[in-house]
Design a protein around this motif. Structure first.
Motif: not given
Lengths: 91, 268
Positions: B131-135
């Motif tokens: 999710r961090f990479c997604d953001v």
């Protein structure tokens, strides 16, 4: 299996470390905990062992009083009742 | 004997079908709002790929975040045990596993038979998660698949001090305003992720061989940064997202054999 329940945040490491290989599932620590942090449950390999309750996992540092600052002063605590040194704390 | 391992994660669902210890087929689908439907969709796809029908599956083990709501599972087992088992199947020499999933991050140590000996998990914050990479990909307006490659073009790391998705996002926005190249920002973001997961790995202790599983293993930028810190090149399978489902299928096979053995001794 050594299980680290807890987390690191800006103020330090808050882990309750449980060595399930040493645990015989007697449950004395569950009764000794003043904060109701622990419970007995079956693990993935079919043994009944102590674990940190799900609701507590992400707030261990707030719910558990900690060993050195908290429960070590009590006559009875999760570590004193255990004959096999299953539980330790990082704070 | 055909068995299934179903891994329902927070962002993706995977099913692996296995016949006598060999992988028949697998599928990866995005998790919808309904975990039960995701499990069905993933399993249907895997069945199609193997050209067999649902009735052929003798035993199913569910794992992952949504494991308790897979309607057709015979048993559910935590993703920690399944990842260790799956990694051991793919790489028998592995002793340390870093699983970076969509919503949490785990450091696992296992023995020569794939049994977990020590583990720590970060499911409290988004550091080291997909999710961090997604953001970050969204803020930088680049496809998720490309951010690893882009970060390798950087000559230096931009300073991203926070591993918190919310704070890191605002740091990245201000770096963009200053005109810092995207590659340097991404390299800095990957450095922040690697620092955080390295602390988790140190908690369980690092022992060769070392493997990275989960979706982030596909991000070469993060993998390089973690390798630098660990001082070891990680092993990565062709499809790092299905390692948990492979482990679940292996558990299914073992449990199915046990159940059959019990039935046989009962009938005698």
């Amino acid at each position: 299996m050594i299980v680290n329940y807890g987390y690191t945040d800006g103020s330090g490491d808050y882990y309750i470390v449980i060595d399930t290989d040493k645990c015989d599932g007697c449950g004395k620590c569950v009764d000794a905990c003043p904060q109701n942090v622990l419970e007995l449950a079956e693990d993935d390999y079919g043994d009944i062992v102590v674990r940190v309750r799900d609701e507590v996992k992400s707030k261990v540092g707030y719910v558990c009083l900690g060993f050195n600052p908290g429960c070590s002063k009590n006559e009875v605590n999760c570590r004193s009742v255990c004959e096999h040194d299953v539980i330790s704390h990082t704070w | 004997m055909i068995v299934a391992g179903v891994d329902i994660g927070s962002l993706s669902g995977e099913t692996v079908l296995m016949r006598d210890g060999e992988i028949l087929s697998y599928s990866i689908v995005r998790t919808g709002a309904d975990s039960a439907k995701t499990a069905e969709k993933a399993t249907d796809e895997a069945l199609d790929n193997a050209s067999i029908s649902f009735g052929d599956i003798e035993y199913t083990v569910a794992t992952g975040y949504g494991r308790v709501i897979v309607p057709f599972a015979d048993k559910n087992i935590t993703e920690i045990s399944c990842h260790a088992r799956g990694a051991n199947y793919l790489f028998p020499t592995v002793r340390t596993i870093l699983d970076m999933g969509g919503q949490d991050c785990k450091a696992i140590k296992c023995n020569d038979v794939g049994k977990v000996t020590n583990f720590a998990m970060n499911d409290k914050c988004a550091a080291g998660t997909g999710r961090f990479c997604d953001v970050m990909a969204e803020v930088l307006d680049e496809p998720l698949e490309d951010i690893g490659r882009i970060s390798l073009e950087a000559e230096r790391d931009a300073m991203v001090s926070s591993a918190c998705a919310v704070f890191a996002k605002s740091e990245v926005v201000s770096l963009l305003r200053k005109g810092t190249p995207k590659s340097e920002i991404l390299s800095g973001v990957h450095e922040a992720i690697a620092t955080r997961v390295f602390a988790l790995l140190q908690r369980v202790g690092i022992e060769a061989d070392f493997v990275i599983t989960g979706g982030i293993a596909k991000n070469i930028g993060v993998v390089r940064k973690v390798a630098e810190k660990v001082g070891m090149n990680p092993l990565i399978s062709d499809e790092p997202q299905i390692v948990g489902a492979i482990g679940a299928a292996l558990f299914a096979e073992e449990l199915c054999k046990k159940a059959k053995h019990k039935d046989r001794s009962k009938s005698q």
